[in-house]
Design a protein around this motif. Structure first.
Motif, mmCIF file in Angstrom:
data_model
loop_
_atom_site.group_PDB
_atom_site.id
_atom_site.type_symbol
_atom_site.label_atom_id
_atom_site.label_comp_id
_atom_site.label_asym_id
_atom_site.label_seq_id
_atom_site.Cartn_x
_atom_site.Cartn_y
_atom_site.Cartn_z
ATOM 1 N N PHE A 69 0.824 -1.194 0.073
ATOM 2 C CA PHE A 69 -0.019 -0.022 0.082
ATOM 3 C C PHE A 69 0.890 1.209 0.079
ATOM 4 O O PHE A 69 0.691 2.279 -0.520
ATOM 5 C CB PHE A 69 -0.917 -0.085 1.437
ATOM 6 N N PHE A 70 1.893 1.251 0.980
ATOM 7 C CA PHE A 70 2.938 2.468 0.861
ATOM 8 C C PHE A 70 3.512 2.606 -0.337
ATOM 9 O O PHE A 70 3.552 3.933 -0.817
ATOM 10 C CB PHE A 70 3.848 2.066 2.100
ATOM 11 N N GLU A 71 4.014 1.593 -1.046
ATOM 12 C CA GLU A 71 4.817 1.737 -2.519
ATOM 13 C C GLU A 71 3.892 2.427 -3.486
ATOM 14 O O GLU A 71 4.410 2.927 -4.345
ATOM 15 C CB GLU A 71 5.338 0.569 -2.735
ATOM 16 N N LEU A 72 2.328 1.786 -3.345
ATOM 17 C CA LEU A 72 1.400 2.379 -4.175
ATOM 18 C C LEU A 72 1.113 3.831 -3.931
ATOM 19 O O LEU A 72 0.351 4.405 -4.616
ATOM 20 C CB LEU A 72 0.116 1.586 -4.401
ATOM 21 N N GLY A 73 1.420 4.444 -2.971
ATOM 22 C CA GLY A 73 1.298 5.848 -2.595
ATOM 23 C C GLY A 73 0.156 5.906 -1.511
ATOM 24 O O GLY A 73 -0.223 7.145 -1.255
ATOM 25 N N GLU A 74 -0.659 4.860 -1.076
ATOM 26 C CA GLU A 74 -1.691 4.843 -0.171
ATOM 27 C C GLU A 74 -1.143 4.810 1.269
ATOM 28 O O GLU A 74 -1.493 3.863 2.012
ATOM 29 C CB GLU A 74 -2.755 3.725 -0.410
ATOM 30 N N THR A 75 -0.338 5.964 1.676
ATOM 31 C CA THR A 75 0.507 5.724 2.832
ATOM 32 C C THR A 75 -0.673 5.835 4.006
ATOM 33 O O THR A 75 -0.295 5.516 5.066
ATOM 34 C CB THR A 75 1.108 7.052 2.730
ATOM 35 N N ASP A 76 -1.757 6.660 3.702
ATOM 36 C CA ASP A 76 -2.702 6.656 5.149
ATOM 37 C C ASP A 76 -3.183 5.145 5.186
ATOM 38 O O ASP A 76 -3.467 4.928 6.623
ATOM 39 C CB ASP A 76 -3.943 7.463 4.649
ATOM 40 N N GLN A 77 -3.666 4.172 4.280
ATOM 41 C CA GLN A 77 -3.885 3.142 4.508
ATOM 42 C C GLN A 77 -2.611 2.341 5.267
ATOM 43 O O GLN A 77 -3.162 1.552 6.418
ATOM 44 C CB GLN A 77 -4.167 2.557 3.253
#
Length: 396
Positions: free
Chosen positions: A229-237
Motif C-alpha cells: 500500500f505504501f509503495e502504491l502511494g496509499e500511505t494513510d492506509q
C-alpha cells in the motif's frame, strides 16, 4: 510450522517424474540404473485417439464423459489413474502410461478444471522463468497457479496449508511457494504496479483462508500488505493498518521495524525523522520482541543522519541484547522467508519407482528451488534477517 521443519512423505507422481527428468536422465550412470520410463512429454505427440488406444491396450476403456465426471471430483490425475492401474493386468514401468494418458487427456479436454499436476507444472515453470526472464514473467504464470490453488482449496474444502501439502506433495510445497510468490510480486511490482495490487490481494486472501497459520507467516503477510500500500502511494492506509496491528500487539518488534522501513526503503516517501519516531515508539515498549533488531535499526538511522555517538550507543545495546538473549537469527521473526524441507520416501504403492531406489541417497531433499529474495540496495537491511545493512552482511 517452525522454520526448517522436515516433512517425510511419498512425493506425487508428477514430482517423481520431474526428479527423473532433472536428475536421472542427464546422468548416464543413473539412467542405466533406473532404466528408461515413459514420460508425459512423449504423450504430447500422441492424438486423443492414440491415447485412448494406449489405455485400451492395458484393458482400460474410458470416454470423455466418464473422464469429465472423474475430473469433477478428483484433485489429481493420480487419484483417477490409481484405481485404473489396480484393475489393469499391466505392471512395471509401462503401466505409467495409464497415469500419463489420464493426465494428458484431462489437460486437453478440461483445461478449466485445475489439477495438482497442472499446478505443479505452473509452479515449476514460474521458477524457470524467474531464472531466465525475471519476476514479471514468473509472476504472470504464478498468479494463474494461485488461482488454481484457490479453486483446489474450495473443491476439497481444505482450510490449511499443511492439509493442502499433505494431499499435494508436489515438487515444491505450497508452504514454500506461497512465500516465494509474495516476495516476487514485490519485485515485479517495482516494474509494474499492478503486481503490488495483486500482492495485497494474495496476502489478504491467504490471511483470510489460513487464520491459524504460523505466526511468523501471518506477520510477514501483514508487512507485505502494508508496504505494498505504501509503495502504491496509499500511505494513510499503510499507517492505519500498522496502527491497528500494533495497538493489538504492541510487542510485535518487526511490526515497528516494518512500519519504519516504509519511510526508509520504499520509493513513495523517504522521511528519516518519521522512521526514527516509529522505531523509538516501539523501542520504548518494555516487553517488545526483537528489541535488539529495533536498536540496530535505530543505530542505522542515527548513522545516516550523522549522529555517530547515538548510533554507537544503540549498536552496543543491540549487541548486548542479542548476546544475552542468544537469539538464533535463522528462527527470529526477522526472517523474511521460511523454508520447509522434504525427505523423500521412495517406497509405497503407486508408480513403479523401485528402480530409483539406488538414487534415493543422492536425492535426499526435494530438488532445490531458488530461495528468492527481495531486491535490496547496499544500504538496505539484509534479507537474511540479520538486521545489518546488506553491504555489511550478505552483500560483502
Amino acid at each position: 510450522m517452525a522454520p526448517g521443519r522436515e516433512r517425510v512423505h511419498m512425493l506425487s507422481w508428477v514430482a517423481m517424474e520431474r526428479i527423473y527428468e532433472r536428475e536421472v536422465l542427464p546422468d548416464a550412470k543413473l539412467r542405466k540404473q533406473a532404466g528408461e520410463r515413459p514420460l508425459r512429454t512423449q504423450a504430447k505427440r500422441l492424438t486423443d485417439g492414440e491415447l485412448l488406444a494406449k489405455l485400451r491396450s492395458f484393458g482400460i476403456e474410458i470416454d470423455r464423459a466418464w473422464l469429465e465426471r472423474e475430473c469433477a471430483r478428483a484433485l489429481s490425475a493420480k487419484e483417477i489413474a490409481g484405481p485404473l492401474m489396480d484393475k489393469s493386468t499391466s505392471r512395471g514401468q509401462e503401466s505409467d502410461w495409464i497415469w500419463i494418458c489420464v493426465a494428458t487427456l484431462w489437460r486437453r479436454w478440461f483445461p478449466e478444471q485445475p489439477s495438482f499436476e497442472v499446478l505443479d507444472d505452473r509452479m515449476q515453470n514460474g521458477y524457470e522463468l524467474l531464472k531466465t526472464s525475471g519476476a514479471v514473467a514468473a509472476c504472470r504464470i504464478w498468479l494463474e497457479a494461485w488461482t488454481d490453488v484457490l479453486r483446489l482449496l474450495d473443491k476439497a474444502g481444505i482450510q490449511s496449508i499443511e492439509e493442502f501439502d499433505e494431499r499435494f506433495r508436489g515438487t515444491q510445497s505450497l508452504f514454500n511457494w506461497i512465500q516465494d510468490l509474495e516476495s516476487e510480486l514485490w519485485n515485479a511490482g517495482l516494474d509494474d504496479r499492478q503486481f503490488l495490487s495483486a500482492r495485497i490481494a494474495m496476502c489478504e486472501e491467504a490471511m483470510r483462508r489460513f487464520p491459524s497459520d504460523d505466526g511468523l507467516m501471518l506477520e510477514n503477510r501483514r508487512r507485505a500488505v502494508a508496504e505494498s500500500f505504501f509503495e502504491l502511494g496509499e500511505t494513510d492506509q499503510a499507517e492505519a493498518l500498522y496502527r491497528e496491528w500494533l495497538d493489538a500487539d504492541p510487542c510485535w518488534g518487526w511490526g515497528w521495524i516494518g512500519w519504519s522501513d516504509c519511510y526508509r526503503f520504499t520509493r513513495t516517501e523517504r522521511d528519516l525523522n518519521r522512521c526514527e519516531q516509529i522505531l523509538r515508539e516501539g523501542f520504548a515498549i518494555a516487553d517488545v520482541r526483537d528489541r535488539a533488531d529495533i536498536a540496530d535499526r535505530l543505530a542505522d538511522v542515527c548513522e545516516e543522519q550523522g549522529r555517530d555517538g547515538e548510533a554507537k550507543e544503540f549498536r552496543q545495546q543491540s549487541e548486548r541484547r542479542a548476546a544475552t538473549a542468544e537469539v538464533s537469527r535463522t528462527v527470529s521473526s526477522a526472517g523474511k522467508v521460511l523454508r520447509q524441507k522434504t525427505q523423500l520416501n521412495f517406497g509405497g504403492a503407486g508408480l513403479p519407482l523401485s528402480e530409483l531406489s539406488n538414487v534415493a541417497g543422492m536425492l535426499r531433499e526435494t530438488p532445490a528451488m531458488p530461495i528468492t529474495r527481495q531486491k535490496v540496495g547496499r544500504n538496505e537491511p539484509c534479507p537474511c534477517g540479520s538486521g545489518k545493512k546488506y553491504k555489511k552482511c550478505c552483500g560483502t
